[in-house]
Design a protein around this motif. Sequence first.
Motif, short mmCIF file in Angstrom:
data_model
loop_
_atom_site.label_atom_id
_atom_site.label_comp_id
_atom_site.label_asym_id
_atom_site.label_seq_id
_atom_site.Cartn_x
_atom_site.Cartn_y
_atom_site.Cartn_z
N ARG A 233 0.84 -1.21 0.00
CA ARG A 233 0.00 0.00 0.00
C ARG A 233 0.87 1.26 0.00
NH1 ARG A 233 -3.10 -3.16 3.44
NH2 ARG A 233 -2.26 -2.17 5.31
N MET A 234 1.96 1.24 0.79
CA MET A 234 2.83 2.41 0.86
C MET A 234 3.55 2.63 -0.48
SD MET A 234 6.10 3.77 1.31
CE MET A 234 7.02 2.29 1.49
N ASP B 233 4.70 10.31 -5.24
CA ASP B 233 5.57 9.20 -4.85
C ASP B 233 5.90 9.29 -3.37
OD1 ASP B 233 7.77 7.39 -4.51
OD2 ASP B 233 8.32 7.64 -6.61
N ALA B 234 5.61 8.22 -2.62
CA ALA B 234 5.88 8.19 -1.18
C ALA B 234 7.20 7.51 -0.86
CB ALA B 234 4.74 7.48 -0.45
N HIS C 249 14.49 13.98 -5.31
CA HIS C 249 15.14 12.99 -6.15
C HIS C 249 14.95 13.25 -7.64
CE1 HIS C 249 14.63 10.94 -2.22
NE2 HIS C 249 15.90 10.70 -2.44
N GLY C 250 13.72 13.50 -8.05
CA GLY C 250 13.46 13.75 -9.47
C GLY C 250 14.01 15.08 -9.94
N GLN C 251 13.59 16.17 -9.31
CA GLN C 251 14.07 17.50 -9.71
C GLN C 251 15.54 17.66 -9.37
OE1 GLN C 251 12.07 19.80 -11.49
NE2 GLN C 251 14.17 20.44 -11.91
N ALA D 21 0.43 12.27 -12.48
CA ALA D 21 -0.37 11.83 -11.33
C ALA D 21 0.06 10.42 -10.96
CB ALA D 21 -1.85 11.86 -11.68
N GLY D 22 0.06 10.13 -9.66
CA GLY D 22 0.38 8.78 -9.22
C GLY D 22 1.55 8.74 -8.26
N GLY D 23 1.88 7.52 -7.87
CA GLY D 23 2.93 7.30 -6.89
C GLY D 23 4.16 6.64 -7.49
N HIS D 24 4.79 5.79 -6.70
CA HIS D 24 6.07 5.18 -7.07
C HIS D 24 5.93 4.13 -8.17
CE1 HIS D 24 10.26 4.28 -6.27
NE2 HIS D 24 9.98 2.99 -6.21
N MET D 25 4.78 3.51 -8.28
CA MET D 25 4.62 2.39 -9.21
C MET D 25 3.86 2.78 -10.47
SD MET D 25 6.25 -0.08 -7.77
CE MET D 25 5.65 -1.63 -8.43
N ILE D 26 4.10 3.96 -10.99
CA ILE D 26 3.34 4.44 -12.15
C ILE D 26 3.43 3.53 -13.37
CG2 ILE D 26 3.10 6.86 -11.50
CD1 ILE D 26 5.59 7.48 -13.12
N PRO D 27 4.52 2.78 -13.62
CA PRO D 27 4.48 1.87 -14.77
C PRO D 27 3.40 0.79 -14.63
CG PRO D 27 6.74 2.22 -14.08
CD PRO D 27 5.86 2.82 -13.01
#
Length: 152
Positions: free
Chosen positions: A37-38, A100-101, A108-110, A125-131
Amino acid sequence: MPQIVATRAIATRAMRSALAWTVATPAALLARPSGARMVFAPDPVPDDFATRGGGALIGRPSAFAGAAADLAAANADLPAMVDRYPSLSVPTAILFGRDDAVLDPLAHGQGLANACPAAALTLVAGGHMIPVTRPDDVVAWLSTLRKPGAPV
């Protein structure tokens, strides 16, 4: 290194092996629902991720030991890599989930985009698992990177 990752950086092979073959698998099984979930937040965890997506593989002792070794090595190896980021001249595209949590999109990205002269960050939009959770967004982003006339 994010705290969720830092706690898994185990420096010695003997300790990684001992933990991998004793407590890591039961701990992974117990923590899998909350951990998934995290990692997927704010998106829901796909019902079939453990089997179809490979999520159950994290419980293997070899997976734990390998990930722990990689994370321990990152502490030693990343500073030298980061020092070389400004010398990268190849075009670099970075895609991050805005929510992303696990890895902070700004830090990290910027941060990576700022350090690499030819890098550009795209937030979706979305979290760590966007793929996994937003494959259409990822495909759309990838298609913007394809050179005109290049084979698909």
